[in-house]
Motif scaffolding. Structure first.
Motif, PDB file in Angstrom:
ATOM      1  N   MET B  57       0.823  -1.265  -0.114  1.00 12.35           N
ATOM      2  CA  MET B  57       0.059  -0.127   0.174  1.00 12.35           C
ATOM      3  C   MET B  57       0.705   1.438  -0.071  1.00 12.35           C
ATOM      4  SD  MET B  57      -3.401  -0.588  -0.287  1.00 12.35           S
ATOM      5  CE  MET B  57      -2.829  -1.553  -1.437  1.00 12.35           C
ATOM      6  N   ASP B  58       2.157   1.249   0.673  1.00  9.46           N
ATOM      7  CA  ASP B  58       2.812   2.484   0.164  1.00  9.46           C
ATOM      8  C   ASP B  58       3.121   2.741  -0.879  1.00  9.46           C
ATOM      9  OD1 ASP B  58       3.399   2.822   3.096  1.00  9.46           O
ATOM     10  OD2 ASP B  58       5.120   1.594   3.291  1.00  9.46           O
ATOM     11  N   VAL B  60       1.649   1.746  -3.742  1.00  5.84           N
ATOM     12  CA  VAL B  60       0.298   2.146  -4.299  1.00  5.84           C
ATOM     13  C   VAL B  60       0.327   3.549  -4.178  1.00  5.84           C
ATOM     14  CG1 VAL B  60      -1.911   2.116  -4.328  1.00  5.84           C
ATOM     15  CG2 VAL B  60      -0.869  -0.025  -4.206  1.00  5.84           C
ATOM     16  N   ARG B  61       0.480   4.114  -2.761  1.00  9.10           N
ATOM     17  CA  ARG B  61       0.248   5.576  -2.399  1.00  9.10           C
ATOM     18  C   ARG B  61       1.260   6.409  -3.258  1.00  9.10           C
ATOM     19  NH1 ARG B  61      -0.930   7.092   3.544  1.00  9.10           N
ATOM     20  NH2 ARG B  61       0.358   5.229   3.796  1.00  9.10           N
ATOM     21  N   GLY B  88      -1.332  -0.439   4.813  1.00  9.20           N
ATOM     22  CA  GLY B  88      -2.560   0.022   4.991  1.00  9.20           C
ATOM     23  C   GLY B  88      -2.481   1.551   5.483  1.00  9.20           C
ATOM     24  N   PRO B  89      -3.647   2.039   5.677  1.00  4.93           N
ATOM     25  CA  PRO B  89      -3.949   3.566   5.868  1.00  4.93           C
ATOM     26  C   PRO B  89      -3.414   3.674   7.448  1.00  4.93           C
ATOM     27  CG  PRO B  89      -6.077   2.376   6.200  1.00  4.93           C
ATOM     28  CD  PRO B  89      -4.999   1.401   5.510  1.00  4.93           C
ATOM     29  N   VAL B  93      -8.174   6.190   9.587  1.00  2.00           N
ATOM     30  CA  VAL B  93      -8.626   6.821   8.231  1.00  2.00           C
ATOM     31  C   VAL B  93      -8.757   5.728   7.288  1.00  2.00           C
ATOM     32  CG1 VAL B  93      -7.758   9.021   8.390  1.00  2.00           C
ATOM     33  CG2 VAL B  93      -6.313   7.593   7.470  1.00  2.00           C
ATOM     34  N   GLY B  94      -9.479   5.851   6.356  1.00  2.31           N
ATOM     35  CA  GLY B  94      -9.567   5.112   5.148  1.00  2.31           C
ATOM     36  C   GLY B  94     -10.193   3.720   5.522  1.00  2.31           C
ATOM     37  N   CYS B  95      -9.750   2.676   4.728  1.00  2.46           N
ATOM     38  CA  CYS B  95     -10.130   1.047   4.760  1.00  2.46           C
ATOM     39  C   CYS B  95      -9.402   0.035   4.794  1.00  2.46           C
ATOM     40  CB  CYS B  95     -11.387   1.009   3.632  1.00  2.46           C
ATOM     41  SG  CYS B  95     -12.187  -0.707   4.037  1.00  2.46           S
ATOM     42  N   ARG B  98     -10.004  -2.865   2.545  1.00  2.00           N
ATOM     43  CA  ARG B  98     -10.015  -2.571   1.226  1.00  2.00           C
ATOM     44  C   ARG B  98      -8.310  -2.810   0.604  1.00  2.00           C
ATOM     45  NH1 ARG B  98     -12.888  -3.509  -3.392  1.00  2.00           N
ATOM     46  NH2 ARG B  98     -11.680  -2.789  -4.908  1.00  2.00           N
ATOM     47  N   GLY B  99      -7.709  -2.300   1.639  1.00  2.00           N
ATOM     48  CA  GLY B  99      -6.162  -2.360   1.416  1.00  2.00           C
ATOM     49  C   GLY B  99      -5.771  -3.698   1.073  1.00  2.00           C
TER      50      GLY B  99
END
Lengths: 341, 272
Positions: B57-58, B60-61, B88-89, B93-95, B98-99
């Protein structure tokens, strides 16, 4: 079954669409949907198509925060801040912020973001699956926008609350209510919300009567009464008797003697019966649509001699029901065409 | 390819157990992939000698999911164990769920889900569909519940059984409960209690890992027990656990207990 999956009634669809039907009717307003582009695409297309059908060629002014997969994972609040600032640079009369379902699911704190972004905005609660459909969206939008109203003394005028901006006959219905009010010598001060500039909402609290479009807005009527001490009537008039009762109720609340207005309207209604006397004895079959009104059906039988049977000309009552005497006149014109076809 | 997922209460020792299982399996010459499915991102830390690797996820961000290559998210640790952290987030925050789903999609696209054994180390509570992802879509066929004899730990394990039961009942559901791994906290009759719990939910105790100070020492040295003290009794325990998992053929659809039944079970062992 509470959530019957085949319930496709327009009043129980998307909360977001209901709120947009209100917010996009502020002429100089701008609405932000905090969600993926698809939410703007679908709603803007729908609104544009309906507006176009009503011969209003405008395109609704809606911005998207364009949430992506990554925003869903990490939270989309930064996107909202950026979009708020971009919207503010256009100097709209008001910025409304609506939340999509996915933004609500991941818990983006739209209210706090708007409070801290340094941009004035009206936040409308629209996370659909959290409860409510289209009608709830309309109510939420009206309640949120009422925060722009200022308190004032009742000045004898009337506000129309929650006109159905997506219905085909919205303007005709407005004209009918306006005509009836004119019989009493009363005037509409504010159409809350239909085709008005944002600054006009400030006068919301200074009318002497709020007339709700229909009883689904009762919560809004109560909230406005609590805040501005403005009494309300729960619906636009339906049917012959309903229209006369409407004149009487409005007169009572505004302190206007209504006898002359009622007599005048009764004469109009009698003339209407004469002008549709060719329908007397016509056999019609009522296609049970989403709405019905036994009172209205009884009036159509008694005043116009229509015969409701299983083997007549198929017709249906429109949703929403026709407003006032003029609405009934338009309905009878359509039914007459069906009978003559 | 054998794909296993370890679930259990937060802080019960899933990551320690997962890392030691992966290390032990790699010592036998197997190609192992360990995937940390928790925003805390510390599942593979001991395999990576204390390094918190960049998460999926890092990446992806920072660069968007289409720009990610396998080498950006798969890192080689002890014994050649390939390590991945979903990440993840930030908290609040966020989800995160979903991550996890997004991570699996990316790993799938990159063809990174390969090897002899894949070990999924998953967040304690299956709070949403995202954290059930390793059990879905044919990823982990075997779920192992990590629990101590503490009531809340058993409670969490029992809850996860509900998810396994639900998902295994689906037409495409191939996930089953492989067994229960006891991770001792030093309670009296703890192994018996965990064993009885396993039996009551229709499964079996795969192995009981007793409490040992070697585990803490190894962690302080940023290593798995297998690497830090390979000749210790605890290392043998983890090897035996890995061996049992590898040999395990018993797969069950669990029958979760009612809360009252669970409490009665725990109470029985306290009274004794």
């Amino acid at each position: 079954m509470k959530n019957w999956p085949t319930n496709s009634s327009r009043t129980e669809g998307c909360t977001l669409t209901g709120a947009l039907s209100v917010s996009t009717s502020i002429a100089d307003g701008l609405t932000i949907i905090h969600g993926p582009d698809g939410c703007v695409h679908h709603n803007a297309s729908l609104l544009h198509a309906l507006w176009h059908e009503n011969e209003e060629g405008l395109f609704p002014r809606i911005y998207s925060t364009s949430m992506t997969e990554a925003d869903v994972v990490f939270g989309g609040e930064e996107r909202l801040v950026e979009t708020l600032h971009a919207a503010n640079r256009l100097h709209p009369g008001v910025i409304c912020v609506l939340s999509s379902c996915v933004a609500a699911v991941i818990g983006d704190d739209v209210s706090t973001v708007c409070d801290t972004a340094g941009v004035q905005a009206v936040v409308i609660t629209t996370g659909g699956f959290l409860g409510g459909g289209f009608s709830r969206g309309v109510s939420e939008a009206l309640l949120a926008l009422s925060s722009l109203g200022r308190k004032g003394e009742g000045n004898g005028t009337v506000n129309l609350i929650g006109e159905k901006n997506l219905e085909y006959e919205a303007e005709a219905n407005y004209e009918e209510v306006n005509r009836l009010l004119a019989l009493l010598g009363a005037k509409v001060q504010l159409r809350f919300v239909r085709k008005i500039p944002a600054h006009a909402i400030s006068s919301l609290g200074s009318a002497s009567l709020n007339i709700l479009r229909d009883p689904s807005l009762t919560d809004v009527g109560r909230a406005l009464e609590a805040r501005f001490k403005t009494p309300y009537l729960s619906a636009f008039p339906v049917g012959l008797g309903g229209t006369l009762a409407f004149l009487q109720d409005v007169g009572e609340i505004l302190g206007i003697e209504s006898t002359d207005a009622i007599n005048c309207e009764e004469r109009y209604q009698k003339n209407l019966a004469v002008s549709f006397s060719d329908l007397d004895g016509s056999a019609i079959t009522l296609d049970r649509g989403p709405v019905t009104s036994h009172v209205l059906i009884d009036e159509l039988q008694e005043s116009f001699g229509l015969v409701f049977t299983d083997q007549g000309i198929p017709v249906r009552l429109p949703d929403p029901l026709p407003v006032g005497t003029a609405g009934l006149s338009r309905l009878l014109h359509r039914w007459r065409r069906a009978c003559r076809a | 390819m054998k794909q296993i997922a370890l679930y259990g209460k937060g802080g019960i020792g899933k990551s320690t157990t997962s890392a030691n299982i992966s290390a032990a399996l790699s010592d036998t010459g197997l190609a192992v992939l360990q995937i940390g499915c928790d925003p805390k991102r510390d599942s593979t830390r001991m395999l990576m000698h204390g390094r918190l690797i960049p998460t999926v996820m890092d990446q992806v961000r920072e660069r968007g999911d289409r720009e990610i290559a396998t080498e950006d998210i798969v890192f080689s640790g002890y014994g050649g164990v390939r390590c991945v952290e979903a990440g993840g987030p930030e908290p609040g925050v966020g989800c995160a769920g979903r991550g996890i789903i997004a991570t699996f999609q990316i790993l799938e696209r990159l063809g990174a889900l390969s090897g002899d054994v894949i070990v999924y180390d998953v967040l304690g509570d299956v709070v949403c569909g995202g954290f059930a992802m390793p059990m879905r879509e044919g990823y982990a066929q075997e779920v192992y519940l990590v629990t101590s004899g503490e009531l809340m730990s058993l409670y969490a394990a029992n809850n996860i059984c509900k998810a396994i039961k639900r998902l295994s009942g689906r037409s495409r559901g191939i996930c089953r409960l492989g067994g229960v791994i006891g991770n001792g906290k030093g309670l009296d009759q703890e192994e018996e209690l965990v064993s009885r719990f396993a039996e009551r939910i229709g499964s079996s105790l795969i192995f009981f890992v007793p409490r040992s100070t070697v585990v803490q020492k190894a962690e302080l040295h940023k290593k798995t027990v297998i690497e830090y003290a390979p000749s210790s009794a605890q290392a043998s325990v983890y090897r035996k656990l890995a061996e049992n998992i590898l040999a395990n053929k018993r797969m069950d659809i669990p029958e979760p207990l009612e809360v009252e039944e669970l409490e009665e079970l725990a109470y029985e062992f306290i009274k004794d």
